[in-house]
Design a protein around this motif. Structure first.
Motif, PDB file in Angstrom:
ATOM      1  N   LYS A  66      -4.952  -6.701   4.849  1.00 20.93           N
ATOM      2  CA  LYS A  66      -5.108  -5.407   4.406  1.00 20.93           C
ATOM      3  C   LYS A  66      -5.167  -5.101   3.108  1.00 20.93           C
ATOM      4  CE  LYS A  66      -5.330  -4.349   8.916  1.00 20.93           C
ATOM      5  NZ  LYS A  66      -6.348  -4.356   9.677  1.00 20.93           N
ATOM      6  N   GLY A  67      -5.668  -3.928   2.609  1.00 22.77           N
ATOM      7  CA  GLY A  67      -5.410  -3.493   0.993  1.00 22.77           C
ATOM      8  C   GLY A  67      -6.637  -3.912   0.324  1.00 22.77           C
ATOM      9  N   ASP A  68      -6.661  -3.600  -0.977  1.00 23.86           N
ATOM     10  CA  ASP A  68      -7.537  -3.720  -1.808  1.00 23.86           C
ATOM     11  C   ASP A  68      -8.332  -5.002  -2.011  1.00 23.86           C
ATOM     12  OD1 ASP A  68      -8.722  -1.553  -4.457  1.00 23.86           O
ATOM     13  OD2 ASP A  68      -8.763  -4.251  -4.513  1.00 23.86           O
ATOM     14  N   ILE A 104      -6.220   2.530  -7.287  1.00 26.48           N
ATOM     15  CA  ILE A 104      -5.137   2.647  -5.939  1.00 26.48           C
ATOM     16  C   ILE A 104      -4.337   3.750  -6.495  1.00 26.48           C
ATOM     17  CG2 ILE A 104      -3.408   1.406  -4.734  1.00 26.48           C
ATOM     18  CD1 ILE A 104      -4.905  -1.291  -5.433  1.00 26.48           C
ATOM     19  N   ILE A 125       4.489  -4.237   5.121  1.00 28.34           N
ATOM     20  CA  ILE A 125       5.568  -3.063   4.976  1.00 28.34           C
ATOM     21  C   ILE A 125       5.165  -1.937   4.769  1.00 28.34           C
ATOM     22  CG2 ILE A 125       7.891  -2.471   4.205  1.00 28.34           C
ATOM     23  CD1 ILE A 125       8.369  -5.442   3.628  1.00 28.34           C
ATOM     24  N   TYR A 169       4.547   1.315   2.838  1.00 23.68           N
ATOM     25  CA  TYR A 169       5.156   1.500   1.399  1.00 23.68           C
ATOM     26  C   TYR A 169       6.408   2.332   1.384  1.00 23.68           C
ATOM     27  CZ  TYR A 169       2.390   5.696   0.404  1.00 23.68           C
ATOM     28  OH  TYR A 169       1.808   7.016   0.180  1.00 23.68           O
ATOM     29  N   VAL A 195       2.744   2.453  -7.224  1.00 27.39           N
ATOM     30  CA  VAL A 195       1.790   1.359  -7.904  1.00 27.39           C
ATOM     31  C   VAL A 195       1.852   1.285  -9.153  1.00 27.39           C
ATOM     32  CG1 VAL A 195      -0.743   1.298  -7.637  1.00 27.39           C
ATOM     33  CG2 VAL A 195       0.409   1.736  -5.820  1.00 27.39           C
ATOM     34  N   THR A 207       4.884  -8.699   2.245  1.00 28.29           N
ATOM     35  CA  THR A 207       5.457  -7.210   1.555  1.00 28.29           C
ATOM     36  C   THR A 207       4.123  -6.464   1.843  1.00 28.29           C
ATOM     37  OG1 THR A 207       6.181  -8.723  -0.050  1.00 28.29           O
ATOM     38  CG2 THR A 207       5.942  -6.289  -0.362  1.00 28.29           C
ATOM     39  N   HIS A 208       3.021  -6.834   1.829  1.00 29.45           N
ATOM     40  CA  HIS A 208       1.648  -5.834   2.014  1.00 29.45           C
ATOM     41  C   HIS A 208       1.835  -5.245   3.370  1.00 29.45           C
ATOM     42  CE1 HIS A 208      -1.330  -8.196   4.081  1.00 29.45           C
ATOM     43  NE2 HIS A 208      -2.163  -7.294   3.959  1.00 29.45           N
ATOM     44  N   VAL A 243       1.693  -3.150  -4.309  1.00 29.84           N
ATOM     45  CA  VAL A 243       0.382  -2.454  -4.559  1.00 29.84           C
ATOM     46  C   VAL A 243      -0.532  -2.725  -3.537  1.00 29.84           C
ATOM     47  CG1 VAL A 243      -1.628  -2.839  -6.379  1.00 29.84           C
ATOM     48  CG2 VAL A 243       0.602  -2.960  -7.127  1.00 29.84           C
ATOM     49  N   LEU A 244      -0.636  -3.832  -2.719  1.00 34.59           N
ATOM     50  CA  LEU A 244      -1.403  -3.769  -1.721  1.00 34.59           C
ATOM     51  C   LEU A 244      -1.157  -3.089  -0.605  1.00 34.59           C
ATOM     52  CD1 LEU A 244      -2.300  -7.840  -2.213  1.00 34.59           C
ATOM     53  CD2 LEU A 244      -4.120  -5.865  -2.201  1.00 34.59           C
ATOM     54  N   SER A 245       0.180  -2.994  -0.098  1.00 31.08           N
ATOM     55  CA  SER A 245       0.907  -1.858   0.649  1.00 31.08           C
ATOM     56  C   SER A 245       0.379  -0.532   0.601  1.00 31.08           C
ATOM     57  CB  SER A 245       2.015  -2.236   0.559  1.00 31.08           C
ATOM     58  OG  SER A 245       2.913  -1.185   1.548  1.00 31.08           O
ATOM     59  N   VAL A 246       0.307  -0.253  -0.637  1.00 32.98           N
ATOM     60  CA  VAL A 246      -0.088   1.147  -0.777  1.00 32.98           C
ATOM     61  C   VAL A 246      -1.403   1.283  -0.730  1.00 32.98           C
ATOM     62  CG1 VAL A 246      -0.126   2.929  -2.606  1.00 32.98           C
ATOM     63  CG2 VAL A 246       1.879   1.519  -2.591  1.00 32.98           C
ATOM     64  N   SER A 247      -2.378   0.297  -1.124  1.00 28.99           N
ATOM     65  CA  SER A 247      -3.824   0.498  -1.158  1.00 28.99           C
ATOM     66  C   SER A 247      -4.314   0.253   0.187  1.00 28.99           C
ATOM     67  CB  SER A 247      -4.466  -0.647  -2.013  1.00 28.99           C
ATOM     68  OG  SER A 247      -4.450  -2.143  -1.398  1.00 28.99           O
ATOM     69  N   ALA A 248      -3.608  -0.294   1.389  1.00 28.66           N
ATOM     70  CA  ALA A 248      -3.703  -0.565   2.572  1.00 28.66           C
ATOM     71  C   ALA A 248      -3.578   0.656   3.287  1.00 28.66           C
ATOM     72  CB  ALA A 248      -2.795  -1.556   3.053  1.00 28.66           C
ATOM     73  N   SER A 249      -2.623   1.554   2.835  1.00 28.58           N
ATOM     74  CA  SER A 249      -2.452   3.021   3.523  1.00 28.58           C
ATOM     75  C   SER A 249      -3.625   3.880   2.949  1.00 28.58           C
ATOM     76  CB  SER A 249      -0.995   3.439   3.166  1.00 28.58           C
ATOM     77  OG  SER A 249      -1.200   3.770   1.828  1.00 28.58           O
ATOM     78  N   ASN A 250      -4.082   3.635   1.822  1.00 29.94           N
ATOM     79  CA  ASN A 250      -5.232   4.521   1.468  1.00 29.94           C
ATOM     80  C   ASN A 250      -6.339   4.465   2.487  1.00 29.94           C
ATOM     81  OD1 ASN A 250      -3.669   5.178  -0.767  1.00 29.94           O
ATOM     82  ND2 ASN A 250      -4.807   3.974  -2.324  1.00 29.94           N
ATOM     83  N   GLY A 251      -6.887   5.820   2.776  1.00 27.63           N
ATOM     84  CA  GLY A 251      -7.992   6.074   3.355  1.00 27.63           C
ATOM     85  C   GLY A 251      -7.570   5.830   5.062  1.00 27.63           C
ATOM     86  N   VAL A 252      -6.535   5.562   5.295  1.00 29.10           N
ATOM     87  CA  VAL A 252      -6.170   5.279   6.801  1.00 29.10           C
ATOM     88  C   VAL A 252      -5.633   6.686   7.257  1.00 29.10           C
ATOM     89  CG1 VAL A 252      -4.643   4.201   8.428  1.00 29.10           C
ATOM     90  CG2 VAL A 252      -5.211   3.201   6.715  1.00 29.10           C
TER      91      VAL A 252
END
Lengths: 360, 40
Positions: free
Chosen positions: A9-11, A307, A69, A71, A320, A66-67, B9-18
């Motif tokens: 998932k993620g960017d 982000i 988890i 945030y 971030v 980590t990704h 950073v990816l964890s935060v981005s993964a939650s964006n838009g959900v």
């Protein structure tokens, strides 16, 4: 495979950037490892390549885990981790080992795995999480300076004090990033200036103490970094051996570079596969390769900002920025050292340098 | 720790838009909440 990819998932751009840097890192790392094999007489080139591949795989596992988890967990986790990192830092200062001939008690060995681990970098990330949490929780409130001294600056100061003796550059980068983060979080400017003043005063006091009583902190790197700054200012070529070799490497790369594996300076440049990997990239891939690396880091910075702006919570935004900016800052400092714009710091190039630096 | 930072950073981005179940919109205020959530 498709099922596995669905779990990522993620960017996507951030994933792509780290994938490109990780794959590209094999070329200069493999090339520079010949220095260790044929000059220092340690190991084999295939051995270093395999080690790099294993470390990359380990790095990917850490990123992936980590990704996954959510945030919001990092907010409370930072509070739990502060005492842990303080204990780890004290342990490192007293028991730390020397890695790759580097005169730095920054590392501890992970039992059974046999890999070195740099505690100051963990402490740095935990501090960023903690500061993001504090600023997010106090965003709507009027920050009372005395209260922030207790709940924000005391933990920050304690952690930094224990990083400083062995790792000045990490302390300086972390402190700068914290100042930037509290500024972005709306901490009063007047108080920021007071904290900056106290920080500079504490550093001066520390240097004077160690200079006056050199036996009090035997593991201190003060003499190393004070001589690096003095050498940088004096510009003496003999005293700046690493920096001079790095400059020769970059200059001889010209526009298109000598080609993969054809670096000459890797045989003379210490730490050519870690701290000075950018000089080897410049020599083998030329100006075009060196610029491409800078552009990749700038793209990563751009995505971090995007982000941060898209995130719904203040904690998410500050988190971030707090953990993302230091990566770019460290990369820029590493590249500035390689091209002679900055004194030698010992900071590796994030996502490209080999060894335990990949995750430590 | 670069990998850890990138993961965050990816964890935060993964939650964006959900939008549907965005539990991330509320951070865990109390550190002990983590332990409570982990236990169930």
């Amino acid at each position: 495979m498709t099922r596995f990819l669905q779990n990522i998932k993620g960017d996507k751009t951030v994933w792509a950037i780290i994938a490109v840097l990780a794959i590209f890192s094999f070329l200069p790392v493999y090339s520079a490892s010949t220095n260790l094999v044929y000059v220092a007489g340690k190991g084999t080139t295939i051995g270093y390549l395999l080690k790099h591949a294993i470390l990359l795989l380990l790095g990917f596992v850490i990123v992936f885990a980590t990704h996954k988890i959510p945030y919001r967990y990092f907010s409370g986790l930072s509070v739990l981790m502060i005492p842990v990192v303080i204990l780890l830092l004290i342990f490192t200062l007293t028991q730390g080992t020397v890695i790759s001939g580097a005169n730095a008690s920054r590392w501890i060995q992970i039992p059974f795995v046999g890999i070195g681990f740099q505690t100051s970098t963990l402490a740095s990330v935990v501090l960023m999480m903690y500061v993001a949490r504090y600023m997010a929780r106090n965003k709507e409130k009027q920050i009372v300076f005395k209260e922030s001294l207790m709940y924000l600056w005391l933990p920050v100061g304690l952690v930094l004090v224990f990083i400083l003796p062995a790792n000045f550059s990490t302390t300086a980068i972390t402190f700068s990033m914290i100042i930037l983060l509290v500024f972005l979080g709306g901490y009063p400017m007047k108080n920021i200036l007071i904290i900056l003043g106290v920080g500079i005063l504490a550093l001066a006091l520390f240097i004077l103490t160690v200079k006056a009583f050199p036996d009090t902190l035997k593991n201190s790197r003060i003499n190393t970094w004070s001589s690096r700054v003095e050498n940088f200012i004096s510009g003496n070529a003999e005293d700046n051996y690493q920096a001079e070799k790095a400059k020769i490497a970059i200059a001889s790369g010209e526009i298109y570079g000598k080609g993969p594996g054809k670096s000459v300076q890797k045989n003379f440049l210490p730490q050519s596969s870690s701290d000075f990997i950018y000089a080897i990239i410049g020599e083998e891939f030329g100006f075009i390769g060196a610029i491409s690396i800078i552009l990749l880091y700038l793209l990563l910075l751009f995505r971090i900002v995007i982000i941060a702006t898209k995130t719904e919570t203040i904690f998410g935004t500050l988190l971030v920025l707090g953990v993302g900016f230091p990566i770019i800052f460290q990369a820029l400092i590493n590249m500035a050292v390689a091209v002679g714009l900055f004194p030698v710091t010992g900071q590796p190039l994030p996502l490209l340098s080999t060894g335990e630096h990949l995750y430590g | 720790m670069t990998c850890f930072a990138i993961g965050i950073v990816l964890s935060v981005s993964a939650s964006n838009g959900v939008k549907e179940v965005n539990n991330n919109s509320k951070e865990l205020e109390n550190p002990l909440d983590i332990l409570h959530e982990a236990i169930g």
